[in-house]
Design a protein around this motif. Sequence first.
Motif, short mmCIF file in Angstrom:
data_model
loop_
_atom_site.label_atom_id
_atom_site.label_comp_id
_atom_site.label_asym_id
_atom_site.label_seq_id
_atom_site.Cartn_x
_atom_site.Cartn_y
_atom_site.Cartn_z
N GLY A 110 42.71 37.71 23.96
CA GLY A 110 42.80 37.38 22.55
C GLY A 110 41.46 36.84 22.05
N TYR A 111 41.37 36.67 20.75
CA TYR A 111 40.12 36.20 20.14
C TYR A 111 40.15 34.68 20.00
CZ TYR A 111 36.48 35.31 16.77
OH TYR A 111 35.37 34.81 16.14
N TYR A 112 39.05 34.06 20.32
CA TYR A 112 38.91 32.61 20.16
C TYR A 112 37.44 32.27 19.94
CZ TYR A 112 37.36 32.91 25.00
OH TYR A 112 36.69 33.24 26.13
N GLU A 113 37.23 31.11 19.35
CA GLU A 113 35.89 30.59 19.14
C GLU A 113 35.77 29.28 19.88
OE1 GLU A 113 35.49 30.22 14.92
OE2 GLU A 113 35.54 32.38 14.59
N PRO A 114 34.69 29.07 20.61
CA PRO A 114 34.49 27.79 21.30
C PRO A 114 34.59 26.62 20.32
CG PRO A 114 32.85 29.39 22.01
CD PRO A 114 33.59 30.01 20.85
N GLY A 115 35.08 25.50 20.83
CA GLY A 115 35.19 24.30 20.02
C GLY A 115 36.55 24.09 19.38
N LYS A 116 37.40 25.09 19.41
CA LYS A 116 38.72 24.97 18.78
C LYS A 116 39.62 24.03 19.58
CE LYS A 116 38.10 27.88 15.40
NZ LYS A 116 38.00 27.40 14.05
N LYS A 117 40.39 23.21 18.86
CA LYS A 117 41.36 22.31 19.49
C LYS A 117 42.56 23.15 19.91
CE LYS A 117 39.90 18.52 16.57
NZ LYS A 117 40.24 17.73 15.39
N THR A 118 42.81 23.18 21.21
CA THR A 118 43.76 24.12 21.79
C THR A 118 44.92 23.40 22.46
OG1 THR A 118 41.91 25.61 22.20
CG2 THR A 118 43.95 26.08 23.38
N VAL A 119 46.12 23.90 22.22
CA VAL A 119 47.33 23.38 22.85
C VAL A 119 47.88 24.47 23.77
CG1 VAL A 119 49.70 22.55 22.49
CG2 VAL A 119 47.88 21.86 20.92
N VAL A 120 48.18 24.09 25.00
CA VAL A 120 48.70 25.02 26.00
C VAL A 120 50.23 25.04 25.92
CG1 VAL A 120 48.88 25.46 28.48
CG2 VAL A 120 46.72 24.63 27.51
N ILE A 121 50.79 26.26 25.92
CA ILE A 121 52.24 26.45 25.89
C ILE A 121 52.68 27.08 27.20
CG2 ILE A 121 54.19 27.55 24.71
CD1 ILE A 121 52.80 25.60 22.87
N GLU A 122 53.62 26.43 27.87
CA GLU A 122 54.16 26.89 29.14
C GLU A 122 55.68 26.90 29.01
OE1 GLU A 122 54.28 28.57 31.77
OE2 GLU A 122 53.06 27.48 33.23
N ASP A 123 56.36 27.72 29.79
CA ASP A 123 57.82 27.73 29.68
C ASP A 123 58.46 26.63 30.51
OD1 ASP A 123 57.70 28.94 32.28
OD2 ASP A 123 59.62 29.90 31.88
N LEU A 124 57.83 26.28 31.63
CA LEU A 124 58.41 25.25 32.50
C LEU A 124 57.27 24.59 33.27
CD1 LEU A 124 61.61 25.45 34.49
CD2 LEU A 124 59.56 24.72 35.68
N VAL A 125 57.33 23.26 33.35
CA VAL A 125 56.32 22.52 34.10
C VAL A 125 57.03 21.73 35.18
CG1 VAL A 125 54.57 20.70 34.01
CG2 VAL A 125 54.76 22.34 32.12
N SER A 126 56.61 21.95 36.44
CA SER A 126 57.16 21.15 37.54
C SER A 126 56.04 20.26 38.07
CB SER A 126 57.77 22.03 38.64
OG SER A 126 56.81 22.93 39.14
N THR A 127 55.08 20.84 38.77
CA THR A 127 53.96 20.05 39.28
C THR A 127 52.81 20.01 38.28
OG1 THR A 127 52.86 21.92 40.33
CG2 THR A 127 54.51 20.71 41.64
N GLN A 133 45.30 24.41 35.60
CA GLN A 133 44.34 25.48 35.86
C GLN A 133 43.97 26.18 34.55
OE1 GLN A 133 46.56 27.65 38.84
NE2 GLN A 133 45.43 26.69 40.52
N VAL A 134 44.96 26.40 33.69
CA VAL A 134 44.70 27.02 32.39
C VAL A 134 43.80 26.13 31.54
CG1 VAL A 134 45.80 27.66 30.21
CG2 VAL A 134 46.70 28.53 32.37
N VAL A 135 44.07 24.83 31.54
CA VAL A 135 43.22 23.89 30.79
C VAL A 135 41.77 24.00 31.28
CG1 VAL A 135 42.73 21.43 30.41
CG2 VAL A 135 45.06 22.30 30.14
N ASP A 136 41.58 24.09 32.59
CA ASP A 136 40.23 24.22 33.15
C ASP A 136 39.55 25.50 32.67
OD1 ASP A 136 40.40 21.81 34.51
OD2 ASP A 136 40.89 22.74 36.44
N VAL A 137 40.30 26.62 32.68
CA VAL A 137 39.75 27.90 32.22
C VAL A 137 39.34 27.81 30.75
CG1 VAL A 137 40.33 30.33 31.74
CG2 VAL A 137 40.98 29.29 33.93
N LEU A 138 40.21 27.23 29.94
CA LEU A 138 39.91 27.11 28.50
C LEU A 138 38.70 26.22 28.26
CD1 LEU A 138 43.59 26.76 27.26
CD2 LEU A 138 42.09 28.74 26.91
N LYS A 139 38.64 25.10 28.96
CA LYS A 139 37.49 24.19 28.80
C LYS A 139 36.19 24.86 29.24
CE LYS A 139 39.63 19.64 29.00
NZ LYS A 139 39.67 18.37 29.74
#
Length: 167
Positions: A110-127, A133-139
Motif C-alpha cells: 500500500g501507499y504511505y508517507e514517512p512520518g505518518k502516525k500509524t496504528v497497527v490493527i491485529e485480529d488477536l494478540v497473545s504474546t 515485529q510489524v511496529v519495527d518494520v513500520l518504524k
Amino acid sequence: MTDAKAVAEKLLQVNAVRLNPAQPFTWASGWKSPIYCDNRKVLSFPFIRDFIKSELCNLVYTKFPDAELLAGVATAGIAWGAMVADQLKLPYVYVRPKPKEHGLGNQIEGYYEPGKKTVVIEDLVSTGKSSLQVVDVLKAQGLRCREWSPFSLMTFRLLQKPLKKPT
C-alpha cells in the motif's frame, strides 16, 4: 453490558471461541492453550462483523484520534484493518511477516508517507510478538508508531505488565 462483553457474546454466538482442555491448541507463538479464538469466522456473519467493526472503529477513534494511517498485520489483521480504515476514511497498508520473494519484494503493501502516525490493527494478540515485529518494520520505514499501538479483536491478558520489546 460493556462493549467488551458484547463483543465476547458475539464471538460466542458464532462459535468463534473453542475450548479443548484435553488437546490444547498450538498458537502461532508455539504456546499450548485450551482456548482458541477463530476471529476469521466472524467475517462470514455480516451483522456481527459490522458490530465488531464499529467497536474497533470506536476504539481507534477514541484512543488514537490523531491517527493518520492504519496498518493491518498479515494475514488475519488485513480484513479488520481494511474495514476500520474504510469506516474512518483513513489510508491503509498491511504488513507481511517478511518481504515478498517475487514482484516488487514489498513487506509493506500500500501507499504511505514517512512520518505518518500509524496504528497497527491485529485480529488477536497473545504474546504480541507479531504485532511488535510489524511496529519495527513500520518504524524502519519512517512511520510513527507507539511502542504498543496494536488494537485487536481479542487480547489474551497473559502478561501482568505491558509488553515491552526484548533488549
